[in-house]
Design a protein around this motif. Structure first.
Motif, PDB file in Angstrom:
ATOM      1  N   GLN A   7      25.925  34.679  44.274  1.00 42.11           N
ATOM      2  CA  GLN A   7      27.321  34.434  44.649  1.00 42.11           C
ATOM      3  C   GLN A   7      28.103  35.736  44.683  1.00 42.11           C
ATOM      4  O   GLN A   7      28.918  35.958  45.572  1.00 42.11           O
ATOM      5  CB  GLN A   7      27.972  33.436  43.694  1.00 42.11           C
ATOM      6  CG  GLN A   7      29.438  33.157  44.008  1.00 42.11           C
ATOM      7  CD  GLN A   7      29.661  32.630  45.420  1.00 42.11           C
ATOM      8  OE1 GLN A   7      29.069  31.636  45.805  1.00 42.11           O
ATOM      9  NE2 GLN A   7      30.505  33.292  46.194  1.00 42.11           N
ATOM     10  N   THR A  11      30.005  37.440  48.230  1.00 38.31           N
ATOM     11  CA  THR A  11      31.415  37.804  48.446  1.00 38.31           C
ATOM     12  C   THR A  11      31.558  39.031  49.338  1.00 38.31           C
ATOM     13  O   THR A  11      32.571  39.193  50.008  1.00 38.31           O
ATOM     14  CB  THR A  11      32.157  38.048  47.110  1.00 38.31           C
ATOM     15  OG1 THR A  11      31.558  39.152  46.435  1.00 38.31           O
ATOM     16  CG2 THR A  11      32.119  36.806  46.230  1.00 38.31           C
ATOM     17  N   VAL A  14      32.034  38.108  53.115  1.00 41.01           N
ATOM     18  CA  VAL A  14      33.274  37.473  53.567  1.00 41.01           C
ATOM     19  C   VAL A  14      34.171  38.512  54.226  1.00 41.01           C
ATOM     20  O   VAL A  14      34.305  39.631  53.757  1.00 41.01           O
ATOM     21  CB  VAL A  14      33.994  36.788  52.383  1.00 41.01           C
ATOM     22  CG1 VAL A  14      35.348  36.238  52.810  1.00 41.01           C
ATOM     23  CG2 VAL A  14      33.116  35.680  51.807  1.00 41.01           C
ATOM     24  N   TYR A  34      34.592  33.233  56.594  1.00 37.53           N
ATOM     25  CA  TYR A  34      35.707  32.824  55.746  1.00 37.53           C
ATOM     26  C   TYR A  34      35.251  32.504  54.332  1.00 37.53           C
ATOM     27  O   TYR A  34      36.016  32.653  53.382  1.00 37.53           O
ATOM     28  CB  TYR A  34      36.407  31.605  56.346  1.00 37.53           C
ATOM     29  CG  TYR A  34      36.918  31.861  57.735  1.00 37.53           C
ATOM     30  CD1 TYR A  34      37.933  32.785  57.970  1.00 37.53           C
ATOM     31  CD2 TYR A  34      36.372  31.208  58.826  1.00 37.53           C
ATOM     32  CE1 TYR A  34      38.393  33.040  59.254  1.00 37.53           C
ATOM     33  CE2 TYR A  34      36.820  31.445  60.111  1.00 37.53           C
ATOM     34  CZ  TYR A  34      37.829  32.358  60.323  1.00 37.53           C
ATOM     35  OH  TYR A  34      38.275  32.612  61.592  1.00 37.53           O
ATOM     36  N   GLU A  35      34.003  32.072  54.207  1.00 36.90           N
ATOM     37  CA  GLU A  35      33.492  31.703  52.890  1.00 36.90           C
ATOM     38  C   GLU A  35      31.964  31.723  52.915  1.00 36.90           C
ATOM     39  O   GLU A  35      31.347  31.303  53.888  1.00 36.90           O
ATOM     40  CB  GLU A  35      33.968  30.296  52.522  1.00 36.90           C
ATOM     41  CG  GLU A  35      33.480  29.793  51.197  1.00 36.90           C
ATOM     42  CD  GLU A  35      33.982  28.399  50.874  1.00 36.90           C
ATOM     43  OE1 GLU A  35      33.945  28.055  49.693  1.00 36.90           O
ATOM     44  OE2 GLU A  35      34.394  27.659  51.791  1.00 36.90           O
ATOM     45  N   VAL A  36      31.377  32.236  51.847  1.00 37.08           N
ATOM     46  CA  VAL A  36      29.941  32.117  51.601  1.00 37.08           C
ATOM     47  C   VAL A  36      29.841  31.701  50.136  1.00 37.08           C
ATOM     48  O   VAL A  36      30.211  32.462  49.241  1.00 37.08           O
ATOM     49  CB  VAL A  36      29.172  33.427  51.849  1.00 37.08           C
ATOM     50  CG1 VAL A  36      27.687  33.215  51.602  1.00 37.08           C
ATOM     51  CG2 VAL A  36      29.409  33.943  53.273  1.00 37.08           C
ATOM     52  N   ARG A  37      29.379  30.485  49.916  1.00 37.59           N
ATOM     53  CA  ARG A  37      29.370  29.926  48.558  1.00 37.59           C
ATOM     54  C   ARG A  37      27.949  29.521  48.177  1.00 37.59           C
ATOM     55  O   ARG A  37      27.263  28.843  48.938  1.00 37.59           O
ATOM     56  CB  ARG A  37      30.307  28.720  48.486  1.00 37.59           C
ATOM     57  CG  ARG A  37      30.436  28.133  47.104  1.00 37.59           C
ATOM     58  CD  ARG A  37      31.458  27.042  47.064  1.00 37.59           C
ATOM     59  NE  ARG A  37      31.114  26.026  48.058  1.00 37.59           N
ATOM     60  CZ  ARG A  37      31.862  24.978  48.340  1.00 37.59           C
ATOM     61  NH1 ARG A  37      33.018  24.814  47.751  1.00 37.59           N
ATOM     62  NH2 ARG A  37      31.476  24.089  49.224  1.00 37.59           N
ATOM     63  N   ARG A  39      25.764  27.553  45.217  1.00 45.94           N
ATOM     64  CA  ARG A  39      25.896  26.622  44.080  1.00 45.94           C
ATOM     65  C   ARG A  39      24.537  26.061  43.699  1.00 45.94           C
ATOM     66  O   ARG A  39      23.665  25.914  44.547  1.00 45.94           O
ATOM     67  CB  ARG A  39      26.799  25.443  44.438  1.00 45.94           C
ATOM     68  CG  ARG A  39      28.228  25.828  44.733  1.00 45.94           C
ATOM     69  CD  ARG A  39      29.016  24.646  45.209  1.00 45.94           C
ATOM     70  NE  ARG A  39      28.515  24.281  46.545  1.00 45.94           N
ATOM     71  CZ  ARG A  39      28.663  23.088  47.090  1.00 45.94           C
ATOM     72  NH1 ARG A  39      29.256  22.130  46.451  1.00 45.94           N
ATOM     73  NH2 ARG A  39      28.194  22.839  48.302  1.00 45.94           N
ATOM     74  N   ASP A  48      26.629  27.573  51.371  1.00 44.33           N
ATOM     75  CA  ASP A  48      27.541  27.198  52.450  1.00 44.33           C
ATOM     76  C   ASP A  48      28.087  28.463  53.095  1.00 44.33           C
ATOM     77  O   ASP A  48      28.550  29.366  52.394  1.00 44.33           O
ATOM     78  CB  ASP A  48      28.707  26.367  51.912  1.00 44.33           C
ATOM     79  CG  ASP A  48      28.270  25.025  51.359  1.00 44.33           C
ATOM     80  OD1 ASP A  48      27.471  24.345  52.017  1.00 44.33           O
ATOM     81  OD2 ASP A  48      28.728  24.664  50.258  1.00 44.33           O
ATOM     82  N   VAL A  50      30.772  29.595  56.082  1.00 45.80           N
ATOM     83  CA  VAL A  50      31.844  29.146  56.974  1.00 45.80           C
ATOM     84  C   VAL A  50      32.351  30.361  57.740  1.00 45.80           C
ATOM     85  O   VAL A  50      32.720  31.374  57.133  1.00 45.80           O
ATOM     86  CB  VAL A  50      33.012  28.516  56.171  1.00 45.80           C
ATOM     87  CG1 VAL A  50      34.127  28.057  57.100  1.00 45.80           C
ATOM     88  CG2 VAL A  50      32.512  27.361  55.307  1.00 45.80           C
TER      89      VAL A  50
END
Length: 112
Positions: A7, A11, A14, A34-37, A39, A48, A50
């Protein structure tokens, strides 16, 4: 896999970048993520991504890079360096399609 390290590395992806090191370029490789998540739920790890658009094999390359980092074979700094390199990141490694899925596509402005 160390999901926290993955994670942290995610970041760095992004924002608006030239992603030519992580995909096949057709016209331009500049994309916005916009987002790399990353989990973990039990034995399942979900990544994920986005963004406004993606290069061919870009998400599979991102997943492969994050897995390499999660296994301790690379660092977030290696990812940043590879992203800026003129060639394909991590020798063009891509994650196999098995286990990856496209969950949602939104075209144009989102509705309230």
């Amino acid at each position: 896999l160390d999901v926290e390290v993955m994670q942290d590395a995610a970041t760095h992806l992004v924002g608006r970048h030239d992603f030519s090191a992580l995909g096949r370029v057709q016209h331009t490789a500049v994309r916005t993520l916009y987002e790399v998540r990353v989990r973990r739920r039990g034995h399942l790890i979900t990544i994920d991504v986005v963004g406004d658009a993606f290069l061919r094999q870009m998400v599979r390359s991102i997943v492969a890079a994050l897995i390499r980092i999660g296994m301790g074979r690379a660092t977030a700094e290696d990812l940043v360096r590879e992203l800026r390199s003129p060639g394909r990141a991590f020798a063009g490694a891509i994650a196999p399609a098995r286990g990856l899925c496209l969950r949602k596509v939104t075209m144009g402005p989102s509705e309230p």
